[in-house]
Design a protein around this motif. Structure first.
Motif, PDB file in Angstrom:
ATOM      1  N   ARG A 224      26.228  -7.790  17.982  1.00 19.82           N
ATOM      2  CA  ARG A 224      26.838  -7.163  16.927  1.00 19.82           C
ATOM      3  C   ARG A 224      26.381  -5.702  16.865  1.00 19.82           C
ATOM      4  O   ARG A 224      27.406  -4.665  16.643  1.00 19.82           O
ATOM      5  CB  ARG A 224      26.459  -7.456  15.556  1.00 19.82           C
ATOM      6  N   GLN A 225      25.375  -5.295  17.554  1.00 20.13           N
ATOM      7  CA  GLN A 225      25.096  -3.821  17.694  1.00 20.13           C
ATOM      8  C   GLN A 225      25.800  -3.064  18.505  1.00 20.13           C
ATOM      9  O   GLN A 225      26.435  -1.995  18.440  1.00 20.13           O
ATOM     10  CB  GLN A 225      23.413  -3.787  18.148  1.00 20.13           C
ATOM     11  N   GLN A 227      28.814  -4.093  19.638  1.00 25.09           N
ATOM     12  CA  GLN A 227      30.321  -4.032  19.263  1.00 25.09           C
ATOM     13  C   GLN A 227      30.376  -2.550  18.316  1.00 25.09           C
ATOM     14  O   GLN A 227      31.040  -2.130  18.365  1.00 25.09           O
ATOM     15  CB  GLN A 227      30.636  -5.206  18.174  1.00 25.09           C
TER      16      GLN A 227
END
Length: 242
Positions: A224-225, A227
């Motif tokens: 997620r980071q 992305q």
């Protein structure tokens, strides 16, 4: 019976003794078990001040032999008459002890009643409990879209061996990380809230399983980071036009 109105009556002594015993018991439990939940504090206090406990103290100190009971409270009952039930005898002995004790410090007397619980507190009471078990578990494996649920489980009528009150059973379940309704652990206690905390603590004891989900959480957060970083570095249409 009172010989004059100025003498203390049995009932008045019993009343003030009951008040003091409740207070002393509460203070003893409050100072001995600094992290105990209020509900369980009440259960422990009930163990100390119930008639069966106080009646045992009355017999131990010979108050049953010194008190002037009616004939029906004797072993054979009143000749050709009534006989007090065991419940009535226990209550009478408890009342006698309340009246006799009044304001007496009873930690040494009550210690054996809570001996097992005191030992448990001494073994784990010095541990700093900044976070409760549910919070710790959530921090270990929780994430957006991941749900940790606590559900009531059948108790089967099981009771606490000291208070004889029915126990609560709570299960800890995971929905997420590829699992649906996976039971991670369960806990039992006199209160539902504490049973839930014990369920979470039991789940964390399965270090291999928790490590597996913790690693999935770590991979999820890394992805997620990455992305989010990629989105920051990718120019918008307005930036491209400029």
């Amino acid at each position: 019976m009172r010989k004059s109105l100025s003498d203390q009556s049995y009932e008045r002594l019993e009343w003030i003794g009951d008040v003091y015993l409740e207070l002393i018991a509460s203070e003893l439990i409050y100072t001995t078990f600094p992290t105990l939940e209020p509900g369980k504090c009440s259960h422990y206090r009930e163990m100390l001040v119930r008639n069966s406990t106080l009646g045992q103290f009355a017999v131990y100190y010979g108050l049953d032999k010194r008190a002037n009971f009616p004939a029906e409270f004797g072993l054979g009952g009143r000749p050709n008459g009534t006989k007090a039930s065991e419940k009535q005898r226990v209550k009478a002995l408890g009342d006698i002890f309340e009246a006799y004790v009044g304001a007496l410090w009873l930690k040494e007397l009550w210690g054996p009643v809570l001996e097992r619980h005191v030992r448990e507190e001494e073994r784990g009471g010095n541990v700093v409990r900044d976070l409760n078990a549910k919070t710790q578990l959530e921090q270990m494996i929780g994430a957006p879209g991941i749900k940790i649920e606590y559900r009531d489980l059948p108790s089967g009528g099981k009771k606490d061996r000291d208070t004889r009150q029915e126990l609560f059973f709570v299960g800890c379940f995971l929905n997420g990380w590829g699992e649906t309704g996976l039971q991670l652990g369960y806990g039992q206690a006199l209160g539902k809230k504490e049973a839930g905390q014990r369920a979470a603590a039991k789940a964390m004891e399965n270090k291999k399983l928790i490590k597996k989900f913790a690693e999935k959480k770590k991979a999820f957060l890394v992805a997620r980071q990455a992305q989010a970083q990629e989105q920051l570095e990718t120019p918008t249409e307005a930036e491209k036009a400029a």
